[in-house]
Design an enzyme around this catalytic site. Structure first.
Site, short mmCIF file in Angstrom:
data_model
loop_
_atom_site.label_atom_id
_atom_site.label_comp_id
_atom_site.label_asym_id
_atom_site.label_seq_id
_atom_site.Cartn_x
_atom_site.Cartn_y
_atom_site.Cartn_z
N GLU A 110 0.73 -1.40 0.10
CA GLU A 110 0.02 0.00 -0.02
C GLU A 110 0.90 1.21 0.03
O GLU A 110 1.94 1.13 0.68
CB GLU A 110 -0.95 0.08 1.36
CG GLU A 110 -2.07 -0.96 1.17
CD GLU A 110 -3.07 -0.61 2.24
OE1 GLU A 110 -4.24 -0.51 2.07
OE2 GLU A 110 -2.43 0.01 3.43
N CYS A 123 2.89 8.33 2.07
CA CYS A 123 3.36 7.23 3.02
C CYS A 123 3.70 5.84 2.07
O CYS A 123 2.97 5.30 1.44
CB CYS A 123 2.52 6.95 3.92
SG CYS A 123 3.02 5.58 5.05
N CYS A 130 6.39 -7.56 7.47
CA CYS A 130 7.44 -7.02 8.40
C CYS A 130 8.06 -7.95 9.32
O CYS A 130 7.08 -8.56 10.06
CB CYS A 130 7.10 -5.80 9.37
SG CYS A 130 8.34 -5.06 10.06
N CYS A 137 1.88 -3.40 16.80
CA CYS A 137 1.98 -2.97 15.30
C CYS A 137 0.99 -4.11 14.56
O CYS A 137 1.60 -5.18 14.52
CB CYS A 137 3.14 -2.54 14.75
SG CYS A 137 3.12 -2.24 12.99
N GLY A 183 6.80 -2.44 6.75
CA GLY A 183 8.14 -2.80 6.50
C GLY A 183 8.71 -1.86 7.28
O GLY A 183 8.63 -0.95 7.71
N GLU A 184 10.18 -2.40 7.34
CA GLU A 184 11.39 -1.93 8.17
C GLU A 184 12.51 -1.17 6.94
O GLU A 184 12.98 -2.08 6.76
CB GLU A 184 12.04 -2.74 9.11
CG GLU A 184 13.25 -2.08 9.75
CD GLU A 184 13.31 -0.75 10.28
OE1 GLU A 184 12.28 -0.47 11.22
OE2 GLU A 184 14.03 0.22 10.05
N SER A 215 11.51 6.12 8.63
CA SER A 215 11.12 5.91 10.16
C SER A 215 11.65 4.24 10.40
O SER A 215 11.57 3.51 9.49
CB SER A 215 9.47 5.97 10.16
OG SER A 215 9.44 5.43 11.54
N SER A 237 10.93 4.78 16.07
CA SER A 237 9.91 4.33 16.79
C SER A 237 10.42 3.98 18.13
O SER A 237 10.78 2.82 18.28
CB SER A 237 9.23 3.19 15.91
OG SER A 237 8.65 3.49 14.91
N LEU A 238 10.50 4.66 19.08
CA LEU A 238 11.00 4.81 20.36
C LEU A 238 9.98 3.85 21.17
O LEU A 238 10.21 2.70 21.68
CB LEU A 238 11.41 5.90 21.09
CG LEU A 238 12.17 5.74 22.13
CD1 LEU A 238 13.55 5.18 22.04
CD2 LEU A 238 12.31 7.17 23.14
N HIS A 239 8.74 4.43 21.60
CA HIS A 239 7.75 3.71 22.25
C HIS A 239 7.99 3.32 23.88
O HIS A 239 6.87 2.92 24.21
CB HIS A 239 7.32 2.53 21.40
CG HIS A 239 7.01 2.91 20.16
ND1 HIS A 239 6.10 3.98 19.71
CD2 HIS A 239 7.09 2.39 18.84
CE1 HIS A 239 6.27 4.04 18.36
NE2 HIS A 239 6.61 3.12 17.65
N ASN A 315 -4.00 3.03 17.85
CA ASN A 315 -5.06 2.62 16.93
C ASN A 315 -5.14 1.20 16.97
O ASN A 315 -4.56 0.31 16.48
CB ASN A 315 -4.57 2.79 15.39
CG ASN A 315 -4.80 4.22 15.04
OD1 ASN A 315 -5.85 4.64 15.19
ND2 ASN A 315 -3.69 4.86 14.76
N1 SAH Z 1 9.25 -0.21 10.44
C1 SAH Z 1 9.44 1.17 10.68
C2 SAH Z 1 8.50 1.72 9.81
C3 SAH Z 1 6.95 1.37 9.86
S1 SAH Z 1 5.98 2.51 10.37
C4 SAH Z 1 9.19 1.81 12.15
O1 SAH Z 1 9.14 1.12 13.06
O2 SAH Z 1 9.25 2.89 12.52
C5 SAH Z 1 5.71 2.24 11.90
C6 SAH Z 1 4.99 3.06 12.66
O3 SAH Z 1 3.58 2.87 12.76
C7 SAH Z 1 5.50 3.12 13.96
O4 SAH Z 1 6.28 4.08 14.34
C8 SAH Z 1 4.17 3.30 14.97
O5 SAH Z 1 4.26 4.71 15.45
C9 SAH Z 1 3.05 3.32 14.03
N2 SAH Z 1 2.14 2.07 14.30
C10 SAH Z 1 2.06 0.98 14.32
N3 SAH Z 1 1.32 0.41 14.73
C11 SAH Z 1 0.24 1.44 15.42
C12 SAH Z 1 -0.74 1.39 16.04
N4 SAH Z 1 -1.61 0.23 16.10
N5 SAH Z 1 -1.06 2.54 16.55
C13 SAH Z 1 -0.36 3.76 16.44
N6 SAH Z 1 0.60 3.71 15.50
C14 SAH Z 1 1.15 2.48 15.13
#
Ligand code: SAH
Length: 394
Positions: A110, A123, A130, A137, A183-184, A215, A237-239, A315
């Site tokens: 997508e 995007c 992934c 995710c 994907g990464e 990202s 993507s720290l989290h 989400n």
């Molecule tokens: N693999 C890369 C690029 C993928 S984008 C990365 O990890 O950055 C992934 C992003 O989507 C993450 O930063 C996260 O913030 C967001 N993401 C994934 N699942 C999500 C969810 N359920 N709710 C909100 N954001 C989400």
């Protein structure tokens, strides 16, 4: 996402017709110049052809009128511009458009276009599925099939411009690109870096480096390559603010823990212009990473790092146990970060129509990792993530 077999067989030419030719769509300028030299032509042909492909949306050599007829005829059996096929297109009420592009007989990826007042962001995906299995995710739950090739990544930009009916140099509806789809990207640098270069190349899309963002979940050796090889904007993507929690949310943290990741971010910004920073993405998960002590820990962790923090309300998707943090928790978290001197943005809640629309294109990745394949919806995540990061870039 997996295509129904009957659908796939109708749409995709048999492999034999597609092989033995060099695909020019995913080549950056250096690769393209080397190719023309290899076939006995002058290297400047590269920039001519790049302009035709990326700025004019041309895929037929006969339309490249500043190439001699002899060169056009020479190219035909040797090379081609593989035109990506859009197999689904979906519009949201707020103007977001989502395309599903076939990449092989079993999979599709997508790309999402998000128009805003002063910019339009695309995007794009870098892999089919992934492998990182971040627990919050939805893409991570789908499993992993393969890396996308450069042409398949560039194809998303090419096709989006085509579908929007604009020629990038004449009408720039796509002003920003983020590698935040499936994907990464930093586990596929061989194919993502050339495309990032193309996006920034004046002979292709000509976007500034502040408007192209990769990202990553934190692939440190590849973060260290960015500055020298492609110099794009970086989002992490720290989290989580500590290793114990981050190990459960972003498992690649076990390989590149915070004491390894954070110094790599300092290396990334070091020596850059005064506004160079890292965007820190932090998904807000109720009672998991949104407590007062997490906020204080995050302030201490980020210290003096030039960064902007994007708090992303989670989400939900099918089969997840996580829930979104309350607004109060998000505001409390934000306030602590700001008191600690951090620059913070929070994604605004969007209309429900996006979530409803996204579900309709949910699909499957043909999973080579043999994980359980779930039916998932990842588009809302992609969209929210994009919107958040946009707040950190021009
Ligand atoms: N693999 C890369 C690029 C993928 S984008 C990365 O990890 O950055 C992934 C992003 O989507 C993450 O930063 C996260 O913030 C967001 N993401 C994934 N699942 C999500 C969810 N359920 N709710 C909100 N954001 C989400």
């Amino acid at each position: 996402m997996e295509l129904a077999d009957n659908q796939a067989s109708k749409k995709i030419p048999p492999p034999i017709e597609r092989c033995n030719k060099v695909d020019l769509l995913g080549m950056d300028r250096e690769m393209m110049a080397a190719y023309f030299v290899e076939i006995g032509e002058k290297p400047f042909r590269a920039t001519q052809v790049m302009k035709w492909i990326h700025q004019m949306g041309v895929s037929d050599f006969d339309e490249m009128t500043n190439l001699s007829k002899a060169l056009r005829e020479k190219l035909k059996p040797l090379a081609y511009i593989r035109t990506p096929k859009i197999i689904a297109e979906q519009y949201s009420e707020d103007g977001t458009i989502k395309w599903l592009l076939e990449v092989d007989q079993k999979n599709a990826v997508e790309a999402v276009f998000i128009p805003e007042k002063n910019r339009g962001t695309l995007c794009i995906s870098s892999q089919v599925g992934c492998a990182l299995e971040c627990s919050f995710c939805s893409t991570g739950q789908q499993g992993f099939n393969r890396n996308l090739e450069s042409w398949e990544i560039a194809a998303q930009m090419w096709a989006a411009n085509k579908a929007l009916g604009c020629k990038p140099k004449e009408e720039r509806r796509i002003s920003n690109v983020v590698f935040m789809g499936m994907g990464e990207p930093l586990l596929n640098v061989t194919h993502t870096f050339p495309v990032a270069r193309l996006l920034m190349d004046d002979f292709a899309y000509g976007l500034s480096k502040r408007r192209v963002t990769i990202s990553t979940a934190g692939v440190v050796p590849a973060i260290d390559k960015i500055k020298a090889e492609v110099d794009v904007s970086l989002a992490i993507s720290l989290h989580a603010p500590n290793n114990a929690l981050r190990n459960t949310l972003v498992p690649i943290n076990k390989k590149y823990p915070l004491e390894v990741l954070i110094p790599s971010l300092y290396r990334y910004v070091e020596g850059g212009h005064s506004k160079k920073h890292v965007t820190i993405e932090y998904v807000m998960l109720d009672q998991v990473n949104d407590r007062v002590e997490h906020a204080h820990e995050l302030v201490a962790l980020l210290g003096e790092l030039p960064c902007k923090v994007n708090l992303i309300p989670f989400n939900p998707f099918p089969n997840t146990d996580y829930t979104r943090s309350s607004n109060n928790a998000i505001h409390r978290f934000r306030a602590i970060l700001e008191e600690g001197g951090l620059n913070v943005t929070v994604r605004k809640t969007r209309g429900e129509d996006i979530d409803a629309a996204c579900g309709q294109l949910a699909g499957k990745v043909s999973d080579r990792t043999k994980r359980t394949v779930h039916r998932v919806e990842f588009d809302a995540a992609a969209r929210n993530d994009v919107l958040d990061v946009l707040k950190g870039v021009p």
